[in-house]
Design a protein around this motif. Structure first.
Motif, PDB file in Angstrom:
ATOM      1  N   TRP A  36       0.841  -1.191   0.000  1.00  0.00           N
ATOM      2  CA  TRP A  36       0.000   0.000   0.000  1.00  0.00           C
ATOM      3  C   TRP A  36       0.878   1.244   0.000  1.00  0.00           C
ATOM      4  CZ3 TRP A  36      -5.200  -0.244  -0.521  1.00  0.00           C
ATOM      5  CH2 TRP A  36      -5.811  -1.481  -0.299  1.00  0.00           C
ATOM      6  N   TYR A  37       0.478   2.192  -0.816  1.00  0.00           N
ATOM      7  CA  TYR A  37       1.084   3.514  -0.855  1.00  0.00           C
ATOM      8  C   TYR A  37      -0.023   4.529  -0.605  1.00  0.00           C
ATOM      9  CZ  TYR A  37       5.295   1.560  -3.086  1.00  0.00           C
ATOM     10  OH  TYR A  37       6.440   0.853  -3.371  1.00  0.00           O
ATOM     11  N   ARG A  38       0.360   5.749  -0.317  1.00  0.00           N
ATOM     12  CA  ARG A  38      -0.646   6.800  -0.166  1.00  0.00           C
ATOM     13  C   ARG A  38      -0.102   8.113  -0.710  1.00  0.00           C
ATOM     14  NH1 ARG A  38      -0.684   7.490   6.446  1.00  0.00           N
ATOM     15  NH2 ARG A  38       1.324   8.589   6.631  1.00  0.00           N
ATOM     16  N   GLN A  39      -1.034   8.968  -1.090  1.00  0.00           N
ATOM     17  CA  GLN A  39      -0.672  10.281  -1.601  1.00  0.00           C
ATOM     18  C   GLN A  39      -1.630  11.314  -1.046  1.00  0.00           C
ATOM     19  OE1 GLN A  39      -0.350  10.554  -5.883  1.00  0.00           O
ATOM     20  NE2 GLN A  39       0.935  12.367  -5.744  1.00  0.00           N
ATOM     21  N   ALA A  40      -1.088  12.207  -0.257  1.00  0.00           N
ATOM     22  CA  ALA A  40      -1.876  13.308   0.300  1.00  0.00           C
ATOM     23  C   ALA A  40      -1.823  14.487  -0.666  1.00  0.00           C
ATOM     24  CB  ALA A  40      -1.313  13.707   1.657  1.00  0.00           C
ATOM     25  N   PRO A  41      -2.787  15.390  -0.582  1.00  0.00           N
ATOM     26  CA  PRO A  41      -2.810  16.551  -1.487  1.00  0.00           C
ATOM     27  C   PRO A  41      -1.512  17.342  -1.402  1.00  0.00           C
ATOM     28  CG  PRO A  41      -4.882  16.372  -0.318  1.00  0.00           C
ATOM     29  CD  PRO A  41      -3.971  15.362   0.298  1.00  0.00           C
ATOM     30  N   GLY A  42      -0.928  17.616  -2.569  1.00  0.00           N
ATOM     31  CA  GLY A  42       0.284  18.402  -2.628  1.00  0.00           C
ATOM     32  C   GLY A  42       1.549  17.673  -2.241  1.00  0.00           C
ATOM     33  N   LYS A  43       1.436  16.372  -2.004  1.00  0.00           N
ATOM     34  CA  LYS A  43       2.616  15.597  -1.607  1.00  0.00           C
ATOM     35  C   LYS A  43       2.865  14.452  -2.584  1.00  0.00           C
ATOM     36  CE  LYS A  43       2.351  16.557   3.347  1.00  0.00           C
ATOM     37  NZ  LYS A  43       2.387  15.960   4.713  1.00  0.00           N
ATOM     38  N   TYR A  93      -5.242   6.177  -0.878  1.00  0.00           N
ATOM     39  CA  TYR A  93      -4.435   4.980  -0.667  1.00  0.00           C
ATOM     40  C   TYR A  93      -4.497   4.099  -1.916  1.00  0.00           C
ATOM     41  CZ  TYR A  93      -3.691   6.146   4.210  1.00  0.00           C
ATOM     42  OH  TYR A  93      -3.289   6.768   5.372  1.00  0.00           O
ATOM     43  N   TYR A  94      -3.313   3.702  -2.359  1.00  0.00           N
ATOM     44  CA  TYR A  94      -3.206   2.913  -3.587  1.00  0.00           C
ATOM     45  C   TYR A  94      -2.645   1.538  -3.284  1.00  0.00           C
ATOM     46  CZ  TYR A  94      -3.716   7.350  -6.084  1.00  0.00           C
ATOM     47  OH  TYR A  94      -4.180   8.549  -6.572  1.00  0.00           O
ATOM     48  N   CYS A  95      -3.277   0.545  -3.842  1.00  0.00           N
ATOM     49  CA  CYS A  95      -2.746  -0.807  -3.788  1.00  0.00           C
ATOM     50  C   CYS A  95      -1.668  -0.954  -4.861  1.00  0.00           C
ATOM     51  CB  CYS A  95      -3.877  -1.807  -4.029  1.00  0.00           C
ATOM     52  SG  CYS A  95      -3.369  -3.541  -3.971  1.00  0.00           S
ATOM     53  N   ASN A  96      -0.633  -1.697  -4.545  1.00  0.00           N
ATOM     54  CA  ASN A  96       0.494  -1.880  -5.464  1.00  0.00           C
ATOM     55  C   ASN A  96       0.880  -3.354  -5.543  1.00  0.00           C
ATOM     56  OD1 ASN A  96       3.803  -2.142  -5.304  1.00  0.00           O
ATOM     57  ND2 ASN A  96       3.127  -0.687  -6.850  1.00  0.00           N
ATOM     58  N   ALA A  97       1.207  -3.784  -6.730  1.00  0.00           N
ATOM     59  CA  ALA A  97       1.732  -5.136  -6.929  1.00  0.00           C
ATOM     60  C   ALA A  97       3.014  -5.042  -7.744  1.00  0.00           C
ATOM     61  CB  ALA A  97       0.721  -6.015  -7.659  1.00  0.00           C
ATOM     62  N   LYS A  98       4.040  -5.747  -7.297  1.00  0.00           N
ATOM     63  CA  LYS A  98       5.341  -5.695  -7.953  1.00  0.00           C
ATOM     64  C   LYS A  98       5.628  -7.020  -8.650  1.00  0.00           C
ATOM     65  CE  LYS A  98       7.115  -2.452  -4.498  1.00  0.00           C
ATOM     66  NZ  LYS A  98       6.894  -1.271  -5.363  1.00  0.00           N
ATOM     67  N   THR A  99       6.149  -6.920  -9.857  1.00  0.00           N
ATOM     68  CA  THR A  99       6.485  -8.099 -10.635  1.00  0.00           C
ATOM     69  C   THR A  99       7.944  -8.005 -11.089  1.00  0.00           C
ATOM     70  OG1 THR A  99       5.742  -7.066 -12.693  1.00  0.00           O
ATOM     71  CG2 THR A  99       4.101  -8.329 -11.455  1.00  0.00           C
ATOM     72  N   PRO A 100       8.578  -9.132 -11.410  1.00  0.00           N
ATOM     73  CA  PRO A 100       9.978  -9.091 -11.838  1.00  0.00           C
ATOM     74  C   PRO A 100      10.161  -8.686 -13.290  1.00  0.00           C
ATOM     75  CG  PRO A 100       9.208 -11.346 -11.744  1.00  0.00           C
ATOM     76  CD  PRO A 100       8.084 -10.494 -11.220  1.00  0.00           C
ATOM     77  N   VAL A 101       9.077  -8.511 -14.005  1.00  0.00           N
ATOM     78  CA  VAL A 101       9.158  -8.095 -15.410  1.00  0.00           C
ATOM     79  C   VAL A 101       8.375  -6.808 -15.586  1.00  0.00           C
ATOM     80  CG1 VAL A 101       9.502 -10.434 -16.260  1.00  0.00           C
ATOM     81  CG2 VAL A 101       7.182  -9.534 -16.050  1.00  0.00           C
TER      82      VAL A 101
END
Length: 117
Positions: A36-43, A93-101
């Motif tokens: 999980w990542y997040r982004q507040a206004p202006g940040k 709040y953003y869900c994130n998935a990481k892959t090797p490609v």
């Protein structure tokens, strides 16, 4: 391709709790880490918590002890339990998935969390 769909955001009072969920679909076999990542206004967008497929979890220092990330591989779902929420936790709040490609990172559409009295 991997698709991510978040749910569980909303408005909560300071000190309250929320649980975010993110369901992954598509080429999920490629995913090694979810988070999980997040982004507040202006940040800038910032990491909240990460959970590898077979390793230990990682948290940003400000969330450690208040937030818990977990993963249910059978349901292709990652959760973020957020307790003792503060106004400064307000963000998308953003869900994130990481892959090797490539593209290496997939993102959900985001879910708004607002902490306010």
């Amino acid at each position: 391709q991997v698709q991510l769909v978040e749910s569980g955001g909303g408005l909560v009072q300071p000190g309250g709790s929320l649980r975010l969920s993110c369901i992954a679909s598509g080429s999920i076999f490629r995913i090694h880490t979810m988070g999980w990542y997040r982004q507040a206004p202006g940040k800038q967008r910032e990491v909240v918590a990460l959970i590898p497929s077979g390793g230990s979890t990682n948290y940003a220092s400000s969330e450690k002890g208040r937030f818990t990330i977990s993963r249910d591989n059978a349901k292709n779902t990652v959760y973020l339990q957020m307790n003792s929420l503060k106004p400064e936790d307000t963000a998308v709040y953003y869900c994130n998935a990481k892959t090797p490609v490539a593209p290496y990172n997939y993102w959900g559409q985001g879910t708004q969390v607002t902490v306010s009295s």
